[in-house]
Design an enzyme around this catalytic site. Structure first.
Site, PDB file in Angstrom:
ATOM      1  N   ASP A  52      42.849   1.380  36.444  1.00 48.49           N
ATOM      2  CA  ASP A  52      43.949   3.015  36.018  1.00 48.49           C
ATOM      3  C   ASP A  52      43.540   1.797  34.589  1.00 48.49           C
ATOM      4  OD1 ASP A  52      44.647   4.924  34.920  1.00 48.49           O
ATOM      5  OD2 ASP A  52      46.112   4.569  34.971  1.00 48.49           O
TER       6      ASP A  52
ATOM      7  N   ASP B 252      45.894   2.864  30.983  1.00 52.80           N
ATOM      8  CA  ASP B 252      47.414   3.379  30.480  1.00 52.80           C
ATOM      9  C   ASP B 252      47.715   3.374  31.203  1.00 52.80           C
ATOM     10  OD1 ASP B 252      46.127   3.762  27.906  1.00 52.80           O
ATOM     11  OD2 ASP B 252      45.088   5.752  28.423  1.00 52.80           O
TER      12      ASP B 252
END
Length: 320
Positions: free
Chosen positions: A30, A32
């Site tokens: 991922d 953020d």
């Protein structure tokens, strides 16, 4: 949307299978609040975890500066104002529409790109995607002047200091996952990015699967110095299709009995998708002192997750 999306690198799967005598570990990240910090700076949640020892407002101001850089780069160099409403899950999604035309003198401002989203405009969008890929490969030095580079470097350093080296530690971990081999010349490496040379014991590749739209995600990779460890072909946007669909594409792309997958992120969607795929999931935790944050996360910890799911001893991952 599915009928217009070409599964990436399907034609190269045989090449991968032929080079898979060694194990391949595929790390799906991922972005953020995992590889970078941005949302938690803007809303203050990162600073709040320190119970008053971090200046919340300073974090917000740093986040706003990053937002400005990201939007400026998107709009000025990556056609974002033109293609914002035409998000695709990866840059090669429309490759079947790209006729290979020389774009060196192409005028992207005067080609009439826009609705309807017919074959002609899909070709124009594919041209933009190819141009974006080329810019990504060349790096920020290709379009930032020296003064802008200095401002960007200073912002990176300020952010890294404020976050106790989260950015540089995450990047170092990515380099460790990919063995830091930026110059691999094998056919697999040139297709997939940072994969070890044939003399290596194991192979590794980093893939980004982000819930953000594609173009800003590519820009973030450039600005946060991730472009040398995550190639543009390894950046997926789950904005429209969901993370499970992206994971399924990635599994098909790396189809071999010697491949192991691991998902690393902070959100519920990648957690549920990893569970559906029966892949290990490492949840990132913002809390200070956690072993599941940066700095803190080690290859030994990730190796334990691999072993629980795949049951394969991993001497290499037993090292910090």
């Amino acid at each position: 949307m599915g009928e217009n999306v070409c599964i990436p690198y399907k034609e190269t799967k045989g090449v991968v299978k032929n080079t898979m005598d060694r194990r391949l570990d595929v790390y799906k990240w991922d972005m953020d609040e995992t590889l970078i910090l941005l949302k938690s700076l803007l809303n203050g949640t990162y600073a709040e975890t320190f119970n008053g020892s971090k200046d919340v407002q300073k974090g917000v101001e740093i986040g706003k500066m990053w937002e400005k850089h990201i939007l400026d780069l998107c709009d000025n160099y990556f056609f974002y104002e033109q293609i914002e409403n035409y998000n695709k899950p990866f840059l090669d999604a429309l490759i079947q529409y790209d006729d290979g035309r020389d774009l060196s003198g192409y005028d992207f401002e005067q080609d009439g790109f826009g609705p309807p989203h017919d074959d002609g405009n899909k070709r124009k969008l594919a041209y933009r995607h190819r141009d974006i890929a080329q810019k990504y490969e060349k790096g920020l030095h290709n379009f930032f002047d020296q003064e802008t580079m200095k401002v960007w470097d200073e912002l990176y350093d300020i952010t890294d200091k404020y976050t106790d080296r989260w950015l540089s530690s995450a990047r170092a971990f990515l380099e460790q996952c990919s063995s830091g081999n930026k110059d691999a010349t094998s056919s697999v490496a040139s297709t997939y990015g940072n994969i070890d040379t044939p003399d290596s014991k194991d192979q590794h590749v980093n893939i980004l699967v982000t819930s953000g739209s594609l173009i800003p995600s590519l820009v973030k990779c450039l600005l946060f110095r991730l472009d040398s460890v995550i190639t543009h072909g390894n950046v997926y946007s789950s904005w429209d299709v969901g993370k499970l669909q992206c994971f399924q594409w990635i599994k098909e792309r790396f189809s071999s009995s010697n491949v192991r997958f691991c998902v690393i992120g902070d959100g519920w969607e990648e957690c549920e998708a990893a569970q559906t795929m029966t892949w290990p999931f490492v949840k990132i935790d913002l809390q200070p002192g956690s072993s599941h944050r940066f700095p803190g996360l080690t290859s030994r910890t990730v190796g334990c997750y691999f072993s629980v799911v795949y049951g394969i001893p991993d001497a290499e991952n037993d090292k910090d």
